[in-house]
Design a protein around this motif. Structure first.
Motif, PDB file in Angstrom:
ATOM      1  N   GLU A   1       1.832 -12.386   9.825  1.00 15.41           N
ATOM      2  CA  GLU A   1       2.817 -12.366   8.491  1.00 15.41           C
ATOM      3  C   GLU A   1       3.544 -10.856   8.786  1.00 15.41           C
ATOM      4  OE1 GLU A   1       2.756 -12.530   3.804  1.00 15.41           O
ATOM      5  OE2 GLU A   1       1.211 -12.671   4.766  1.00 15.41           O
ATOM      6  N   ILE A   2       4.578 -10.971   8.446  1.00 10.75           N
ATOM      7  CA  ILE A   2       5.652  -9.738   8.266  1.00 10.75           C
ATOM      8  C   ILE A   2       5.607  -9.220   6.704  1.00 10.75           C
ATOM      9  CG2 ILE A   2       7.638  -8.684   8.802  1.00 10.75           C
ATOM     10  CD1 ILE A   2       6.051  -9.246  11.360  1.00 10.75           C
ATOM     11  N   VAL A   3       5.485  -7.908   6.754  1.00 12.00           N
ATOM     12  CA  VAL A   3       5.512  -7.452   5.140  1.00 12.00           C
ATOM     13  C   VAL A   3       6.439  -6.151   5.235  1.00 12.00           C
ATOM     14  CG1 VAL A   3       4.453  -6.585   3.057  1.00 12.00           C
ATOM     15  CG2 VAL A   3       3.540  -8.361   4.466  1.00 12.00           C
ATOM     16  N   TRP A   4       7.283  -6.140   4.434  1.00 13.25           N
ATOM     17  CA  TRP A   4       8.029  -4.883   4.401  1.00 13.25           C
ATOM     18  C   TRP A   4       7.871  -4.158   2.971  1.00 13.25           C
ATOM     19  CZ3 TRP A   4      11.935  -2.600   7.685  1.00 13.25           C
ATOM     20  CH2 TRP A   4      12.208  -3.486   8.631  1.00 13.25           C
ATOM     21  N   MET A   5       7.596  -2.742   3.040  1.00 19.30           N
ATOM     22  CA  MET A   5       7.168  -2.114   1.989  1.00 19.30           C
ATOM     23  C   MET A   5       7.681  -0.546   2.177  1.00 19.30           C
ATOM     24  SD  MET A   5       3.249  -1.373   2.475  1.00 19.30           S
ATOM     25  CE  MET A   5       2.858  -3.126   2.494  1.00 19.30           C
ATOM     26  N   ASP A   6       7.878   0.155   0.913  1.00 23.48           N
ATOM     27  CA  ASP A   6       8.326   1.566   0.985  1.00 23.48           C
ATOM     28  C   ASP A   6       7.423   2.268   1.847  1.00 23.48           C
ATOM     29  OD1 ASP A   6      10.556   0.874  -0.316  1.00 23.48           O
ATOM     30  OD2 ASP A   6       9.561   1.487  -2.145  1.00 23.48           O
ATOM     31  N   VAL A   7       7.477   3.321   2.403  1.00 18.84           N
ATOM     32  CA  VAL A   7       6.820   4.373   2.992  1.00 18.84           C
ATOM     33  C   VAL A   7       5.760   4.880   2.035  1.00 18.84           C
ATOM     34  CG1 VAL A   7       6.567   6.336   4.664  1.00 18.84           C
ATOM     35  CG2 VAL A   7       8.386   4.738   4.931  1.00 18.84           C
ATOM     36  N   GLU A   8       6.090   5.223   0.990  1.00 20.17           N
ATOM     37  CA  GLU A   8       5.132   5.774   0.083  1.00 20.17           C
ATOM     38  C   GLU A   8       4.016   4.952  -0.201  1.00 20.17           C
ATOM     39  OE1 GLU A   8       4.837   8.978  -0.338  1.00 20.17           O
ATOM     40  OE2 GLU A   8       6.647   9.445   0.842  1.00 20.17           O
ATOM     41  N   ASP A   9       4.583   3.618  -0.348  1.00 25.88           N
ATOM     42  CA  ASP A   9       3.385   2.568  -0.913  1.00 25.88           C
ATOM     43  C   ASP A   9       2.548   2.196   0.248  1.00 25.88           C
ATOM     44  OD1 ASP A   9       4.597   2.356  -3.391  1.00 25.88           O
ATOM     45  OD2 ASP A   9       5.943   0.543  -2.808  1.00 25.88           O
ATOM     46  N   ALA A  10       2.955   2.375   1.430  1.00 31.31           N
ATOM     47  CA  ALA A  10       2.167   1.798   2.725  1.00 31.31           C
ATOM     48  C   ALA A  10       1.242   3.110   2.920  1.00 31.31           C
ATOM     49  CB  ALA A  10       3.190   1.997   3.833  1.00 31.31           C
ATOM     50  N   LYS A  11       1.716   4.274   2.506  1.00 35.70           N
ATOM     51  CA  LYS A  11       0.688   5.449   2.807  1.00 35.70           C
ATOM     52  C   LYS A  11      -0.712   5.313   1.804  1.00 35.70           C
ATOM     53  CE  LYS A  11       4.004   8.726   4.680  1.00 35.70           C
ATOM     54  NZ  LYS A  11       4.907  10.076   4.428  1.00 35.70           N
ATOM     55  N   ALA A  12      -0.023   4.904   0.385  1.00 40.33           N
ATOM     56  CA  ALA A  12      -1.252   4.653  -0.340  1.00 40.33           C
ATOM     57  C   ALA A  12      -2.006   3.542  -0.308  1.00 40.33           C
ATOM     58  CB  ALA A  12      -0.633   4.554  -1.813  1.00 40.33           C
ATOM     59  N   LEU A  13      -1.570   2.601   0.505  1.00 41.48           N
ATOM     60  CA  LEU A  13      -2.485   1.452   0.810  1.00 41.48           C
ATOM     61  C   LEU A  13      -3.135   1.625   1.939  1.00 41.48           C
ATOM     62  CD1 LEU A  13      -2.920  -1.806   0.237  1.00 41.48           C
ATOM     63  CD2 LEU A  13      -1.079  -2.172   1.875  1.00 41.48           C
ATOM     64  N   TYR A  14      -2.838   2.396   2.902  1.00 37.11           N
ATOM     65  CA  TYR A  14      -3.500   2.850   4.133  1.00 37.11           C
ATOM     66  C   TYR A  14      -4.248   4.109   4.116  1.00 37.11           C
ATOM     67  CZ  TYR A  14      -1.867  -1.603   5.560  1.00 37.11           C
ATOM     68  OH  TYR A  14      -1.371  -3.053   5.970  1.00 37.11           O
ATOM     69  N   ARG A  15      -4.467   4.686   2.893  1.00 34.48           N
ATOM     70  CA  ARG A  15      -5.022   6.143   2.777  1.00 34.48           C
ATOM     71  C   ARG A  15      -6.371   6.519   3.256  1.00 34.48           C
ATOM     72  NH1 ARG A  15      -4.765   3.983  -2.141  1.00 34.48           N
ATOM     73  NH2 ARG A  15      -6.775   3.467  -3.247  1.00 34.48           N
ATOM     74  N   ASP A  16      -6.983   5.432   3.517  1.00 34.62           N
ATOM     75  CA  ASP A  16      -8.334   5.467   4.223  1.00 34.62           C
ATOM     76  C   ASP A  16      -8.108   5.677   5.742  1.00 34.62           C
ATOM     77  OD1 ASP A  16      -9.532   4.950   1.893  1.00 34.62           O
ATOM     78  OD2 ASP A  16      -9.981   2.913   2.278  1.00 34.62           O
ATOM     79  N   ASN A  17      -7.004   5.673   6.277  1.00 29.79           N
ATOM     80  CA  ASN A  17      -6.539   5.867   7.723  1.00 29.79           C
ATOM     81  C   ASN A  17      -6.082   7.307   7.960  1.00 29.79           C
ATOM     82  OD1 ASN A  17      -6.093   6.106  10.341  1.00 29.79           O
ATOM     83  ND2 ASN A  17      -5.126   3.956  10.483  1.00 29.79           N
ATOM     84  N   PRO A  18      -6.846   8.133   8.305  1.00 27.84           N
ATOM     85  CA  PRO A  18      -6.125   9.492   8.278  1.00 27.84           C
ATOM     86  C   PRO A  18      -5.078   9.841   9.238  1.00 27.84           C
ATOM     87  CG  PRO A  18      -8.145   9.617   9.588  1.00 27.84           C
ATOM     88  CD  PRO A  18      -8.134   8.256   9.137  1.00 27.84           C
ATOM     89  N   ASP A  19      -4.863   8.666  10.123  1.00 26.44           N
ATOM     90  CA  ASP A  19      -3.504   8.884  10.764  1.00 26.44           C
ATOM     91  C   ASP A  19      -2.442   7.984  10.159  1.00 26.44           C
ATOM     92  OD1 ASP A  19      -5.065  10.446  13.000  1.00 26.44           O
ATOM     93  OD2 ASP A  19      -5.884   8.646  13.858  1.00 26.44           O
ATOM     94  N   ALA A  20      -2.511   7.540   9.146  1.00 32.76           N
ATOM     95  CA  ALA A  20      -1.406   6.390   8.804  1.00 32.76           C
ATOM     96  C   ALA A  20      -0.076   7.166   8.660  1.00 32.76           C
ATOM     97  CB  ALA A  20      -2.056   5.889   7.457  1.00 32.76           C
ATOM     98  N   ASP A  21      -0.151   8.365   8.008  1.00 32.74           N
ATOM     99  CA  ASP A  21       1.235   9.051   7.720  1.00 32.74           C
ATOM    100  C   ASP A  21       1.853   9.545   9.072  1.00 32.74           C
ATOM    101  OD1 ASP A  21       0.169   9.077   5.308  1.00 32.74           O
ATOM    102  OD2 ASP A  21      -0.009  11.315   5.009  1.00 32.74           O
ATOM    103  N   GLU A  22       1.141   9.564  10.167  1.00 37.42           N
ATOM    104  CA  GLU A  22       1.774   9.930  11.210  1.00 37.42           C
ATOM    105  C   GLU A  22       2.463   8.706  11.914  1.00 37.42           C
ATOM    106  OE1 GLU A  22       0.833  11.837  15.889  1.00 37.42           O
ATOM    107  OE2 GLU A  22      -0.591  11.956  14.209  1.00 37.42           O
ATOM    108  N   MET A  23       1.553   7.319  11.947  1.00 35.73           N
ATOM    109  CA  MET A  23       2.048   6.251  12.372  1.00 35.73           C
ATOM    110  C   MET A  23       3.248   5.590  11.688  1.00 35.73           C
ATOM    111  SD  MET A  23      -1.470   4.436  12.746  1.00 35.73           S
ATOM    112  CE  MET A  23      -2.838   5.076  14.018  1.00 35.73           C
TER     113      MET A  23
END
Length: 661
Positions: free
Chosen positions: A172-194
């Motif tokens: 499935e494809i999901v579009w979201m704001d970058v800030e929302d994505a960073k909050a959702l995957y905050r457990d991943n330390p490399d999420a911001d860079e990706m």
């Protein structure tokens, strides 16, 4: 894998987008609209596809389904009702009916749709978080159902089955704001860079792009990224990954299990039809060519009726181009040479023959598209058949028309069965703590179903006086409950049920021997609220009568004595009145001045007689076979007294008449 699916299904997705445009009334291309405007014609579309799709969506809404859990072992028979209520609770809480209708529309138009069955941690209230006992309680989970729209789902392009059971991956494809994505995957330390890397390498696609297309990227004020969620199957084991262009944000082994302990996925996709190239398509695909023909034949017929051919000799017209422009106008002024019209050197030929030919082909195209999907009779249009057809004939024709939708409806029911089985597996796996769910919304009759209730506590609840009114079911260990999930269709069966109920009522009128129990009529009553409660009360009353025969016998003796006393009173009154008349005494009970008759005090007991007759009638119904003779004997004195009263009235009326000289 996502790019493989996107590239392999590019042409198929283009056709699916065209099918959606036809439903949305976007059926003419830019060049066709330009041609019509050049002719001076208004672009018009007779959208017959949308009418059929709307009908089929409404037909699905009238065919709602209800899940039901059937026990696989006798010891779980009582718990199966609780499992049924749990399934219906999840379906109602997540509004599965509305999401099912959306999937059904996608299946009809684009050809595919899907549902995701996932589990999310339940949100705790502030009181629970502040309570000390909440720290030791296990985490509760809630089951979520989400619709996966056609333009957001992708799958293994080599899959050839309508239910995607042979697909090695689904996504499935999901579009979201970058800030929302960073909050959702905050457990991943490399999420911001990706996510930042993905934002720098912006790419567009025709189907999986953000909505509306390209507009939100123009000023770059609102930064949005595309997240891919994929579930892969390797060696009978499901894995999941959530990634973007910059890398994998989250991944792992599937936490879900089936009822047999096997690995299970999150997505459940379904298609309407699949061609030999594994392309998915819906019912609209076969109606598009006929819709094009209807639009073009209609425009062409109108154009031929509004134009004509000009035939002229050399020298009859000075400027033929100006002549043609004026001839096309309704108020045009055309100049010809002297005598050209009289000599027929200038003639106008209208092509009504071609217009008639296009009109006949237009009618044939309309008839052909009406045969696709639901026909006119099935949609309730009597003009599609005989105008003199009865209501039952129309219903029978509609039921026959539904047969051609058999494959589509089977595919939808197959999706329902898989979704509810997945829901039950999630319940068994994640509802491990004691849980109470409300199964009714009636504030005056709120009922609950308990899950994972301790056996001793369950026994105490069953013995509680208010348990029967408040508790609809109690289930022990849900993980040990083994059930089969079946889907009960809920069509409109009110009319047959009402006919059956009316037939039983008519038969009961002639049932003098009581062979048809009254409980059968109650059980056949359609839409009777609290039917189970009424039947339960009737069974308890019948059981109480059987367990206390002495009370029944005393009641019958009391009724018999009351009837005999009434009969004796009536007989004495009639005898006294007859003797008084023979002795020539005036009738004191009937004043001559007013010509009215007033019953003596002994006879003012009609209400008592009516009550006794009602009691006798009830006794006859309850025990018609055993006490038939006794009941008739009890009724005979009352009937004799009633007849004596009638004779007395006739006698008094005769006494008032003038005596012959």
């Amino acid at each position: 894998m996502f790019e493989e699916s996107e590239e392999s299904t590019f042409k198929s997705r283009e056709l699916c987008e065209r099918d959606r445009d036809y439903v949305d009334n976007k059926q003419l291309t830019a060049s066709e609209i330009k041609t019509l405007e050049g002719r001076g014609q208004q672009p018009s579309v007779d959208n017959r596809i949308k009418t059929k799709i709307d009908y089929l969506v409404g037909f699905e809404k009238a065919q709602r389904i209800m899940p039901k859990a059937m026990p696989r072992t006798p010891q779980h028979e009582a718990d199966a009702n609780g499992a049924t209520e749990a399934l219906r609770y999840v379906g109602e809480k997540e509004d599965y009916s509305a999401k099912r209708s959306a999937v059904w529309r996608n299946m009809l138009v684009e050809g595919s749709g899907g549902i995701s069955v996932c589990v999310k941690p339940a949100k705790r209230s502030m009181q629970d978080l502040m309570a000390t006992s909440a720290m030791t309680q296990p985490q509760e989970f809630e089951i979520e159902l989400n619709q996966v729209a056609w333009d957001r789902m992708f799958a293994d392009p080599h899959s050839a089955k309508p239910d995607y059971s042979d697909a090695s991956y689904l996504g499935e494809i999901v579009w979201m704001d970058v800030e929302d994505a960073k909050a959702l995957y905050r457990d991943n330390p490399d999420a911001d860079e990706m996510l930042n890397d993905t934002l720098q390498s912006v790419t567009y696609s025709q189907t999986y792009d953000d909505k509306p297309k390209f507009d939100l990227w123009a000023d770059k004020k609102r930064k949005r990224v595309r997240i891919c969620k994929i579930w892969l199957k390797r060696n009978d084991e499901w894995y999941f990954a959530e990634f973007t262009k910059g890398g994998i944000l989250k991944a792992g082994v599937s936490p879900y299990k089936t009822d047999t302990g096997e690995s299970d996925g999150e997505y459940f996709f379904q298609s309407a039809y699949v061609d030999r190239d594994n392309n998915r398509y819906g019912l609209v695909r076969e109606m598009v060519p006929l819709q094009d023909e209807i639009n073009k034949r209609r425009s062409k017929s109108l154009h031929l009726l509004n134009t004509s051919q000009v035939v002229y000799e050399d020298g009859a017209v000075d400027d033929i181009d100006a002549f043609r422009v004026q001839a096309a106008r309704p108020d045009g002024t055309m100049k010809v040479a002297p005598g050209a019209l009289a000599d027929k050197r200038v003639q106008f030929n209208t092509r009504t023959d071609l217009a008639d030919g296009h009109f006949k082909l237009l009618q044939e195209a309309k008839s052909a598209i009406d045969l696709k999907g639901p026909n006119a009779t099935e949609m309730g249009d009597k003009t599609g058949g005989s105008n003199s057809a009865s209501g039952k004939a129309i219903i029978a024709s509609q039921q026959g028309g539904v047969i051609q939708l058999g494959d589509l409806m089977d595919n939808l029911r197959h999706l329902d069965k898989r979704v509810f089985r997945a829901i039950w597996c999630r319940i068994r796996q994640y509802w491990t703590a004691e849980k109470w769910i409300r199964v009714t919304d009636d504030e005056r009759n709120v009922k609950w179903v308990g899950m994972n209730i301790d056996p001793q506590k369950a026994e105490m609840l069953r013995q509680h006086p208010e348990a029967e009114q408040k508790i609809a079911g109690i289930v022990g260990n849900v993980a040990e409950l083994d059930c089969d999930i079946i889907i009960d269709a809920a069509p409109d069966n009110t009319t047959p049920q009402l006919e059956q109920f009316q037939t039983l009522v008519e038969l009961k009128k002639f049932d003098t021997d009581g062979e048809i129990p009254f409980s059968a009529i109650v059980r056949a009553a359609p839409n009777l609220k609290d039917k189970d409660k009424i039947l339960s009360d009737m069974e308890e009353r019948a059981k109480a009568k059987q367990e206390n025969p002495e009370a029944q016998q005393a009641k019958q003796l009391q009724m018999r004595g009351a009837a005999a006393e009434v009969a004796e009173t009536e007989s004495k009154a009639a005898l006294n009145m007859a003797k008084a008349h023979e002795a020539g005494m005036p009738d004191q009970a009937a004043p001559q001045q007013q010509g009215e008759y007033e019953a003596p005090p002994e006879l003012q007991n009609a209400k008592l007689v009516a009550e006794i007759e009602k009691l006798l009638s009830d006794a006859r119904k309850n025990d018609a076979t055993t006490h038939k003779t006794e009941t008739e004997a009890m009724l005979a004195p009352a009937q004799a007294a009633h007849q004596a009263s009638l004779d007395r009235d006739n006698f008094k009326l005769a006494a008032r008449k003038p005596q012959a000289a």
